[in-house]
Design a protein around this motif. Structure first.
Motif, PDB file in Angstrom:
ATOM      1  N   ASP A 118      68.021   8.449  12.359  1.00  0.00           N
ATOM      2  CA  ASP A 118      68.077   7.252  13.193  1.00  0.00           C
ATOM      3  C   ASP A 118      66.679   6.931  13.720  1.00  0.00           C
ATOM      4  N   SER A 119      66.227   5.707  13.491  1.00  0.00           N
ATOM      5  CA  SER A 119      64.863   5.332  13.866  1.00  0.00           C
ATOM      6  C   SER A 119      64.625   5.414  15.364  1.00  0.00           C
ATOM      7  N   ALA A 120      65.688   5.313  16.169  1.00  0.00           N
ATOM      8  CA  ALA A 120      65.536   5.415  17.616  1.00  0.00           C
ATOM      9  C   ALA A 120      65.425   6.855  18.086  1.00  0.00           C
ATOM     10  N   VAL A 121      65.603   7.813  17.178  1.00  0.00           N
ATOM     11  CA  VAL A 121      65.608   9.230  17.537  1.00  0.00           C
ATOM     12  C   VAL A 121      64.355   9.935  17.038  1.00  0.00           C
ATOM     13  N   ARG A 122      63.881   9.559  15.851  1.00  0.00           N
ATOM     14  CA  ARG A 122      62.912  10.396  15.131  1.00  0.00           C
ATOM     15  C   ARG A 122      61.612  10.649  15.891  1.00  0.00           C
ATOM     16  N   GLY A 123      61.149   9.684  16.699  1.00  0.00           N
ATOM     17  CA  GLY A 123      59.920   9.923  17.447  1.00  0.00           C
ATOM     18  C   GLY A 123      60.110  10.980  18.522  1.00  0.00           C
ATOM     19  N   SER A 124      61.183  10.836  19.301  1.00  0.00           N
ATOM     20  CA  SER A 124      61.451  11.768  20.391  1.00  0.00           C
ATOM     21  C   SER A 124      61.760  13.164  19.882  1.00  0.00           C
ATOM     22  N   SER A 125      62.554  13.273  18.822  1.00  0.00           N
ATOM     23  CA  SER A 125      62.959  14.600  18.348  1.00  0.00           C
ATOM     24  C   SER A 125      61.778  15.351  17.727  1.00  0.00           C
ATOM     25  N   TYR A 126      60.949  14.659  16.959  1.00  0.00           N
ATOM     26  CA  TYR A 126      59.798  15.344  16.365  1.00  0.00           C
ATOM     27  C   TYR A 126      58.789  15.737  17.440  1.00  0.00           C
ATOM     28  N   GLU A 127      58.556  14.831  18.377  1.00  0.00           N
ATOM     29  CA  GLU A 127      57.620  15.148  19.460  1.00  0.00           C
ATOM     30  C   GLU A 127      58.119  16.332  20.271  1.00  0.00           C
ATOM     31  N   ALA A 128      59.433  16.426  20.444  1.00  0.00           N
ATOM     32  CA  ALA A 128      59.986  17.543  21.201  1.00  0.00           C
ATOM     33  C   ALA A 128      59.666  18.868  20.534  1.00  0.00           C
ATOM     34  N   ILE A 129      59.711  18.916  19.195  1.00  0.00           N
ATOM     35  CA  ILE A 129      59.354  20.150  18.496  1.00  0.00           C
ATOM     36  C   ILE A 129      57.909  20.536  18.817  1.00  0.00           C
ATOM     37  N   LEU A 130      57.019  19.569  18.755  1.00  0.00           N
ATOM     38  CA  LEU A 130      55.616  19.861  19.041  1.00  0.00           C
ATOM     39  C   LEU A 130      55.438  20.337  20.484  1.00  0.00           C
ATOM     40  N   ARG A 131      56.069  19.651  21.418  1.00  0.00           N
ATOM     41  CA  ARG A 131      55.891  20.008  22.827  1.00  0.00           C
ATOM     42  C   ARG A 131      56.506  21.370  23.138  1.00  0.00           C
ATOM     43  N   PRO A 223      34.103  22.473  14.116  1.00  0.00           N
ATOM     44  CA  PRO A 223      33.748  22.757  15.511  1.00  0.00           C
ATOM     45  C   PRO A 223      35.010  22.855  16.367  1.00  0.00           C
ATOM     46  N   ALA A 224      35.011  23.782  17.298  1.00  0.00           N
ATOM     47  CA  ALA A 224      36.174  23.996  18.145  1.00  0.00           C
ATOM     48  C   ALA A 224      36.229  22.951  19.258  1.00  0.00           C
ATOM     49  N   ALA A 225      37.405  22.398  19.457  1.00  0.00           N
ATOM     50  CA  ALA A 225      37.589  21.452  20.547  1.00  0.00           C
ATOM     51  C   ALA A 225      37.808  22.211  21.848  1.00  0.00           C
ATOM     52  N   ALA A 226      37.492  21.563  22.942  1.00  0.00           N
ATOM     53  CA  ALA A 226      37.751  22.171  24.245  1.00  0.00           C
ATOM     54  C   ALA A 226      39.251  22.128  24.531  1.00  0.00           C
ATOM     55  N   ALA A 227      39.743  23.158  25.158  1.00  0.00           N
ATOM     56  CA  ALA A 227      41.155  23.188  25.530  1.00  0.00           C
ATOM     57  C   ALA A 227      41.436  22.098  26.555  1.00  0.00           C
ATOM     58  N   THR A 228      42.525  21.378  26.380  1.00  0.00           N
ATOM     59  CA  THR A 228      42.891  20.283  27.275  1.00  0.00           C
ATOM     60  C   THR A 228      44.347  20.436  27.702  1.00  0.00           C
ATOM     61  N   PRO A 229      44.699  19.888  28.844  1.00  0.00           N
ATOM     62  CA  PRO A 229      46.106  19.951  29.266  1.00  0.00           C
ATOM     63  C   PRO A 229      46.999  19.187  28.295  1.00  0.00           C
ATOM     64  N   LEU A 230      48.264  19.538  28.284  1.00  0.00           N
ATOM     65  CA  LEU A 230      49.215  18.843  27.437  1.00  0.00           C
ATOM     66  C   LEU A 230      49.305  17.390  27.888  1.00  0.00           C
ATOM     67  N   PRO A 231      49.087  16.446  26.984  1.00  0.00           N
ATOM     68  CA  PRO A 231      49.146  15.034  27.393  1.00  0.00           C
ATOM     69  C   PRO A 231      50.576  14.587  27.660  1.00  0.00           C
ATOM     70  N   ASP A 232      50.710  13.422  28.262  1.00  0.00           N
ATOM     71  CA  ASP A 232      52.026  12.842  28.478  1.00  0.00           C
ATOM     72  C   ASP A 232      52.694  12.553  27.142  1.00  0.00           C
ATOM     73  N   ALA A 233      54.008  12.542  27.166  1.00  0.00           N
ATOM     74  CA  ALA A 233      54.764  12.271  25.947  1.00  0.00           C
ATOM     75  C   ALA A 233      54.596  10.812  25.529  1.00  0.00           C
ATOM     76  N   VAL A 234      54.587  10.595  24.236  1.00  0.00           N
ATOM     77  CA  VAL A 234      54.537   9.237  23.683  1.00  0.00           C
ATOM     78  C   VAL A 234      55.934   8.630  23.711  1.00  0.00           C
ATOM     79  N   TYR A 235      56.921   9.421  23.358  1.00  0.00           N
ATOM     80  CA  TYR A 235      58.302   8.965  23.307  1.00  0.00           C
ATOM     81  C   TYR A 235      59.088   9.597  24.452  1.00  0.00           C
ATOM     82  N   SER A 236      60.373   9.358  24.460  1.00  0.00           N
ATOM     83  CA  SER A 236      61.238   9.996  25.453  1.00  0.00           C
ATOM     84  C   SER A 236      61.160  11.517  25.317  1.00  0.00           C
ATOM     85  N   ARG A 237      61.260  12.200  26.449  1.00  0.00           N
ATOM     86  CA  ARG A 237      61.259  13.661  26.415  1.00  0.00           C
ATOM     87  C   ARG A 237      62.675  14.232  26.294  1.00  0.00           C
ATOM     88  N   ALA A 238      63.634  13.386  25.963  1.00  0.00           N
ATOM     89  CA  ALA A 238      65.038  13.808  25.960  1.00  0.00           C
ATOM     90  C   ALA A 238      65.269  15.025  25.081  1.00  0.00           C
TER      91      ALA A 238
END
Length: 719
Positions: A118-131, A223-238
């Motif tokens: 479902d196109s309304a789900v795929r962004g939130s569900s994939y982002e949730a795996i990463l987070r 080159p190694a990037a500097a560690a940064t805080p976890l950014p805000d979610a792009v999609y719903s965090r559901a």
């Protein structure tokens, strides 16, 4: 020579591409450990391509196995590929199949299967795996593998995943573009990698492994990037807050026609049979939680269709009969409800009556998957604070209809008892509400506009003004504002409502012909009926008087509802300070609250459900119920009869177990009925619920209680 043999040599000789972005420091650290010969756990999660499908044998010649082998003998592979699953199902199995293995490196692949999600789900569900990976107790390095079908199309899901990788600073492989560049250079052909459009063959798996090797090589030398805080979610965090009902937890609270059985997913470790049926009228109901509810069900040319709905929402088709799945079984994450209030819900699943009716083919569901069980800090309402509210329409306006026991306080309406309700009709595109809480905690409300439920919380001991976040369509609208928090926990004064410029109140909805009044304790108040685990009183958002058995019974009968209920209260004993005979007729459960005036529209049926605490409180101290419980119960029933001389009285027992444990309770009910009838009062009945819970009943038990009571009232009391 195998394309991946000598990977360490290639790694040491080839340099990173010019202009390469900084590398995720976690991934670089893993690669440095590999170069040093240290042990590393590699986990892969995805669909059938990750399992190695179409490479023989899959678990040895798939891309995951080839990559792990090339990285050296100290690499342990955990392959969590499960054919036919997308990232929505992947979230549900991430903990047990990936994170519990404490991986150092995780490669996430769902580009192909998410294309069908479902196109309304795929962004939130994939982002949730990463987070969830990045916030794990031991966060692994994460690489996003963006796969497409043959020819690098379609790319909708893959492009979302690659953008998310960039948002979180993760290494990624856009395999479609990597391969297309080779095709454009005349170095390769798509047809060499695929024997059919979806699954790469053995050569395709080799190419994926090779491309991943290049990605990891770049990470090792970049080159190694500097560690940064976890950014805000792009999609719903559901989907970060998901729940899986499967195996023993997939238990319907009501069902007929279904049996345990059906095929299980052969690659999903630990799965047991779900529920299956060949009956045309099979139906099952489940208690679920969250803002999104989905059924994970089987599909093939041999299955038939299901349909499902959440609460009283629309029926949604769940396609089990999929003719194109010939010769193999598929699985689908079928969304039944989304954008729901993030609380408890009832899911109803049934076999669909369609062209396959009477075919004898099975319909099967394997699991129920929910998301959006968010903590309080992430819970958002459809109402926002109004910093500059206009003057409200007064709460005593003649166009407003009030239902329940409503108090008058300094020009406002005191909403104490749960179920207190405002009904109105209006025009315009905006709605604002103003409150002033004068006692205790936060009052939670259900605000129903044109049949759609919204949630609003008015904080305790404060004034607050609110407006609906999104504008309404032009035209007429209906409003129901219902207090769901019980009176002993919070009281609120309603100060008025506001409409958009040009909007106006219309004649109120007509009064309902039937009115029910319920007197009771926490069971009747709906205490804990939405709690996910143990009973709790810290977060009253989950205590919803509008979904208690009395309110549901009234809704079933199209009746007005009055709820006078207090947690812990009884006739002879209480967990608090007051007994029901002290507060039953007041506008709030306080001794300083005035007695409510006679009801302008007296209830047609008055129902009493007390006794749980009369037994439970003394039992908690090793004592028995009061010796005079029966006479005092009868005395209170006589008080009710005096206030409601023409009403039908129904004396209830149940919802919890006191009536089973303490014979004095049913004896008191029966004696009260017998006494009143002997005195010529024929309008009195008793009813004992069969549905019950050992802890406070949840909304599934309340629904069963309401079904029982509705039938009893129709058959015995209202006839």
């Amino acid at each position: 020579m195998d394309a991946l043999k000598g990977f360490a040599l290639v790694l040491s000789l080839m340099l990173p591409a010019a202009g390469q972005a900084d590398t995720d420091p976690r991934l670089q650290a893993v690669m440095q450990r590999l170069e040093a010969g240290e042990p590393v756990t590699l986990a892969t999660i995805g669909g059938s391509i990750t399992t190695g499908y179409a490479a023989q044998p899959p678990r040895e010649r798939g891309w995951a196995a080839l990559l792990a082998k090339s990285l050296g003998p100290k690499v342990k592979l955990v392959n969590a590929g499960v054919s036919g699953t997308d990232s929505a199902a992947g979230v549900q199995r991430l903990q047990t199949q990936v994170l519990d293995a404490s991986p150092d490196l995780v490669i996430v692949e769902f580009g192909v299967n998410d294309q069908w999600l479902d196109s309304a789900v795929r962004g939130s569900s994939y982002e949730a795996i990463l987070r969830k990976l990045l916030t794990a107790k031991k966060p692994p390095a994460v690489v996003v593998l963006g796969l497409t079908q043959q020819g690098n199309q379609p790319r909708d899901a893959t492009d979302i995943q690659l953008k998310l990788a960039a948002h979180y600073g993760l290494a990624s492989l856009d395999f479609g573009r990597w391969m297309q560049a080779r095709v454009n250079a005349g170095e390769d052909r798509w047809s060499t990698l695929y024997d059919e459009p979806v699954h790469p063959n053995a050569t395709g798996h080799q190419r994926i492994a090779l491309a991943l090797a290049e990605t990891l090589r770049a990470a090792a030398r970049g080159p190694a990037a500097a560690a940064t805080p976890l950014p805000d979610a792009v999609y719903s965090r559901a989907h970060e807050f998901a729940r899986l009902l499967m195996n023993d937890t997939l238990k319907p609270y009501q069902q007929h026609g279904f049996t345990r059985g059906g095929e299980v997913h052969p690659e999903w470790t630990g799965q047991q049979p779900g529920w299956v049926s060949t009956a045309d009228d099979a139906e099952a109901r489940f208690l679920v939680y969250g803002s999104e509810v989905a059924v994970f069900h089987a599909e093939s040319e041999h299955y038939r269709n299901l349909e499902a709905r959440v609460d009283d929402g629309p029926w949604v088709l769940l396609r089990g009969q999929v003719a194109e799945r010939k010769g193999y079984l598929g699985w689908h994450y079928g969304v039944v409800g989304r954008d729901l209030e993030p609380t408890a819900h009832l899911l109803q699943v049934r076999v669909r009556r369609d062209e396959w009716e009477g075919s004898g083919r099975p319909a099967s569901l394997l699991a129920v998957m929910t998301a959006g069980i968010v903590p309080a800090a992430l819970r958002t309402s459809d109402f926002v604070r109004d910093p500059a509210p206009a003057k409200p329409i007064a709460p005593n306006d003649e166009h407003l209809r009030w239902v329940g026991r409503i108090g008058e306080v300094n020009g406002g309406k005191l909403l104490a008892w749960s179920g207190s309700e405002l009904r109105a009709r209006f025009t315009g595109t905006q709605l604002g509400l103003s409150f002033k809480s004068t006692h205790w905690g936060t009052s939670h409300f259900t605000v129903e506009i044109d049949g759609r439920r919204h949630w609003l919380a008015a904080p305790g001991n404060a004034a607050s003004d609110w407006r609906l976040r999104e504008p309404l369509a032009d035209g007429e609208h209906t409003l129901r504002l219902v207090k769901r928090t019980e009176a002993s926990m919070a009281e609120t004064v309603f100060l008025g409502l506001r409409l958009s410029p040009g909007g106006q109140l219309l004649a109120p909805p007509p009064a309902r012909p039937l009115k029910l009044a319920f007197y009771g304790d926490s069971i009747t108040a709906g205490a804990c009926n939405g709690d996910l685990a143990d009973d709790q009183y810290e977060d009253l958002y989950f205590h919803d008087g509008t979904r208690a058995y009395g309110a549901v019974t009234a809704a079933n009968l199209g009746a007005d509802y009055v709820g006078i209920a207090v947690s812990g209260i009884g006739i002879t004993a209480t967990w608090g300070e007051l007994l029901m005979p002290q507060v039953w007729n007041r506008i709030a459960p306080r001794l300083d609250a005035p007695v409510a005036p006679p009801d302008p529209h007296a209830p047609d049926v008055v129902l009493l459900n007390l006794g749980q605490n009369d037994h439970g409180f003394p039992a908690s101290k090793g004592q028995s119920i009061a010796a005079d419980f029966g006479p005092r119960y009868l005395a209170f029933v006589r008080q009710l009869r005096a206030r409601y001389p023409n009403a039908r009285l129904v004396l209830l027992a149940g919802g919890m177990t006191a009536w089973k444990e303490q014979p004095a309770i049913p004896r008191a009910l029966n004696n009260a009925v017998a006494t009143l009838r002997a005195e010529g009062d024929a309008k009195v009945w008793t009813y004992t619920f069969q549905a019950f819970a050992y802890a406070h009943p949840r909304i599934d038990v309340h629904a069963q209680m309401a079904d029982e009571l509705t039938r009893f009232l129709k058959d015995e009391v209202l006839k």
